[in-house]
Design a protein around this motif. Structure first.
Motif, PDB file in Angstrom:
ATOM      1  N   THR A 221       2.273   6.001  -1.838  1.00  0.00           N
ATOM      2  CA  THR A 221       2.763   7.148  -1.074  1.00  0.00           C
ATOM      3  C   THR A 221       4.157   7.532  -1.538  1.00  0.00           C
ATOM      4  OG1 THR A 221       1.496   6.387   0.845  1.00  0.00           O
ATOM      5  CG2 THR A 221       3.211   8.024   1.263  1.00  0.00           C
TER       6      THR A 221
ATOM      7  N   LYS B  85       0.809  -1.216   0.000  1.00  0.00           N
ATOM      8  CA  LYS B  85       0.000   0.000   0.000  1.00  0.00           C
ATOM      9  C   LYS B  85       0.847   1.273   0.000  1.00  0.00           C
ATOM     10  CE  LYS B  85      -3.978  -2.151   0.233  1.00  0.00           C
ATOM     11  NZ  LYS B  85      -4.924  -2.105  -0.903  1.00  0.00           N
ATOM     12  N   ASP B  86       1.993   1.235   0.708  1.00  0.00           N
ATOM     13  CA  ASP B  86       2.798   2.441   0.827  1.00  0.00           C
ATOM     14  C   ASP B  86       3.542   2.794  -0.444  1.00  0.00           C
ATOM     15  OD1 ASP B  86       2.138   2.938   3.522  1.00  0.00           O
ATOM     16  OD2 ASP B  86       3.575   1.433   4.188  1.00  0.00           O
TER      17      ASP B  86
ATOM     18  N   ASN C  34      -2.388   8.461  -1.963  1.00  0.00           N
ATOM     19  CA  ASN C  34      -2.640   7.092  -1.502  1.00  0.00           C
ATOM     20  C   ASN C  34      -4.036   6.942  -0.919  1.00  0.00           C
ATOM     21  OD1 ASN C  34      -2.256   4.431  -0.797  1.00  0.00           O
ATOM     22  ND2 ASN C  34      -0.802   4.832   0.833  1.00  0.00           N
ATOM     23  N   LYS C  35      -4.494   7.958  -0.202  1.00  0.00           N
ATOM     24  CA  LYS C  35      -5.788   7.866   0.479  1.00  0.00           C
ATOM     25  C   LYS C  35      -6.973   8.172  -0.429  1.00  0.00           C
ATOM     26  CE  LYS C  35      -4.050   6.800   4.461  1.00  0.00           C
ATOM     27  NZ  LYS C  35      -4.233   5.420   4.982  1.00  0.00           N
TER      28      LYS C  35
ATOM     29  N   GLY D  45       2.501   5.693   6.601  1.00  0.00           N
ATOM     30  CA  GLY D  45       1.520   4.613   6.557  1.00  0.00           C
ATOM     31  C   GLY D  45       1.180   4.096   7.934  1.00  0.00           C
TER      32      GLY D  45
ATOM     33  N   SER E 211      -1.038   6.467   9.784  1.00  0.00           N
ATOM     34  CA  SER E 211      -2.430   6.491   9.308  1.00  0.00           C
ATOM     35  C   SER E 211      -3.170   5.190   9.580  1.00  0.00           C
ATOM     36  CB  SER E 211      -2.454   6.780   7.803  1.00  0.00           C
ATOM     37  OG  SER E 211      -1.775   5.766   7.089  1.00  0.00           O
TER      38      SER E 211
ATOM     39  N   GLN F 196      -1.984   1.843   9.055  1.00  0.00           N
ATOM     40  CA  GLN F 196      -1.633   0.633   8.319  1.00  0.00           C
ATOM     41  C   GLN F 196      -0.648  -0.217   9.129  1.00  0.00           C
ATOM     42  OE1 GLN F 196      -0.222   1.455   4.384  1.00  0.00           O
ATOM     43  NE2 GLN F 196      -1.965   2.771   3.852  1.00  0.00           N
TER      44      GLN F 196
ATOM     45  N   LEU G  98       0.812  10.854   0.487  1.00  0.00           N
ATOM     46  CA  LEU G  98      -0.199  10.324   1.399  1.00  0.00           C
ATOM     47  C   LEU G  98      -1.607  10.703   0.930  1.00  0.00           C
ATOM     48  CD1 LEU G  98      -0.630   8.784   4.059  1.00  0.00           C
ATOM     49  CD2 LEU G  98      -0.555  10.982   5.254  1.00  0.00           C
TER      50      LEU G  98
END
Length: 481
Positions: free
Chosen positions: A98, A94-95, A298-299, A163, A166, A168, A295
């Motif tokens: 970012t 996921k990161d 990513n979100k 991450g 936030s 993760q 970020l």
């Protein structure tokens, strides 16, 4: 100190400002030449008069073609990111999303800064001698390799920390993939783009073209494409072989072993040694600022109301960083030609300029700011059309979204161009080189502003469409009653 400032400003008081505004160099009096030793230094910089004779048309012609070429590269990068975001490595690590803005933004931290330094060296005649040219180029290339390896690792660590902050979970295998991918991508991209910048600056010098106008746009045109492609393929390779316990540590150790060699090469040039010792804060801070933009990306990228944001993020960030890098490089070269570090010219005495003087005066820097600002709307319209032709229904295309998108681009570039003038003055007044200190800050801020404004643009468009849909469904229901 007062006497020193008077001597250093004497050329401006004798009419240099007027000469720049009327496109010719003034003839200083005999007394002025005797009291100003810098005049000899200016006299042996052959490109100085050419810079002073630049007009709106000449700047526009030199900037427009590289800018459009850069936009094609940025459009391609947006299409690639929209494609890469569905790869397994991007969905599972996921990161990694970012990491995209700070890693792609390294072209602003490293390659655009390199281009600005080399452009200043070219315009001041420092690389006309073949031996000096080799020394300046090799030391600068070695410097950005060191910076790329270190900042690439720090960017991965920052992505992991953001991450974790936030919510993760931290997976060690994914962390290793992220760090190794970031370092390798940064190192290889810096090597390729650094060599390209050298060729462009030397070629522009030979052709009599101001490299400040063309080097940074070309860095932007290929930087995003090269960096995104490297990141996607390198991270996919490490992700497939994540069960190989020693692969990623060996890669990191190998690059670490190359770092001392690059440091030894970089130490050939005293200005580069100074940057190597004291130039880390700008690029690290710029990387952190870009990480917050990552970020945001990513979100938002996977949410329905932000559909298409992956395509436009590289474009709006790249256009802003591209234009502000041109302006910063030009102002830096201007100060290197007509002043000495620590002392601002008389007409730039105010450390925080009036916005009117930044965009509406007759100065050459204000002229270039207007040219660059004028390019924003037609440039974004061209790039938007290319994206729409390629992606079709993947992006919103109604007039409301286009207007919001153009407004976001204008606000971003206006803020950045004003801050370019202010930060270069502040940096020069502190006897620091703007080529090394300003471009990283401004391109990092451009990434954050671009991503944030783009997210607001998509959100406002989604809210307006929802409001329109609600009114559209409620009116027929209330009609019969």
């Amino acid at each position: 100190m007062d006497g020193t400032e008077t001597r250093q400003r004497r050329p401006e008081e004798l009419g240099l400002l007027h000469g720049l505004s009327t496109e010719r160099l003034p003839e200083a009096s005999e007394d002025g030449l005797l009291s100003v030793p810098e005049s000899q230094r200016v006299a042996r910089k052959p490109l100085g008069p050419e810079l002073s004779r630049e007009t709106t048309l000449s700047i526009g012609l030199q900037v427009t073609v590289p800018f459009l070429f850069a936009g094609l590269g940025l459009s391609g990068a947006g299409i690639l990111l929209n494609y890469f975001q569905h790869w397994p490595v991007f969905t599972e690590v996921k990161d990694l999303l970012t990491l995209v803005p700070p890693l792609v933004g390294l072209k602003g931290n490293l390659e655009m800064t390199l281009a600005s330094r080399l452009s200043t060296a070219a315009n001041t005649g420092q690389i006309d001698d073949p031996r000096e040219q080799h020394r300046v180029i090799s030391s600068n290339l070695a410097l950005i390799q060191v910076q790329a390896a270190v900042v690439g690792l720090l960017a991965a660590v920052a992505a992991l920390l953001l991450g974790a902050a936030s919510g993760q979970e931290l997976d060690m295998a994914e962390a290793e993939v992220l760090c190794a991918s970031s370092v390798i991508t940064a190192f290889l991209a810096a090597c390729a783009l650094g060599m390209l910048m050298v060729c462009i600056v030397i070629g522009a010098r030979k052709l009599g073209v101001n490299p400040d106008n063309i080097a940074t746009p070309i860095a932007a045109s290929l930087g995003d494409l090269i960096t995104l492609s490297l990141l996607a393929f390198v991270s996919s390779f490490f992700h497939k072989h994540r069960d190989s316990r020693y692969l990623t540590p060996l890669v990191c150790v190998g690059l670490t072993a190359l770092t001392p060699v690059c440091v030894l090469i970089a130490r050939q040039s005293p200005p580069v040694v100074k940057t190597l010792k004291f130039g880390w804060f700008p690029i690290v801070l710029a990387m952190l600022v870009s990480s917050f933009g990552g970020l945001i990306l990513n979100k938002t990228i996977s949410k329905q109301q932000f559909r298409g944001m992956a395509i436009f993020a590289p474009i709006i960030c790249g256009v802003g960083g591209n234009l502000v890098a041109i302006q910063t490089s030009r102002i830096s070269t201007y100060l290197h030609l007509w002043s000495t570090p620590g002392v601002l010219p008389l007409w730039m005495k105010k450390r925080w300029p009036n916005p009117r003087s930044t965009f509406c005066s007759s100065e050459i820097n204000s002229t270039s700011a207007r040219v660059l600002l004028f390019l924003v709307v037609p440039g974004h319209l061209i790039f938007f059309s290319i994206i729409y032709l390629v992606e079709g229904q993947s992006v919103p295309n109604d007039k409301t979204f286009v207007a919001l998108y153009l407004l976001a681009g204008l606000v971003q570039v206006t803020i950045l161009l004003y801050l370019a003038e202010a930060t270069v003055r502040l940096t020069w007044n502190q006897a620091l080189d703007p080529d090394d200190h300003c471009i990283p800050y401004l391109t990092g801020l451009g990434d954050l502003l671009g991503t944030g404004l783009l997210a607001l643009c998509f959100l406002a468009h989604w809210l307006l469409r929802r409001e329109t849909a609600l009114h559209g469904t409620s009116e027929p229901a209330s009609g019969p009653s």
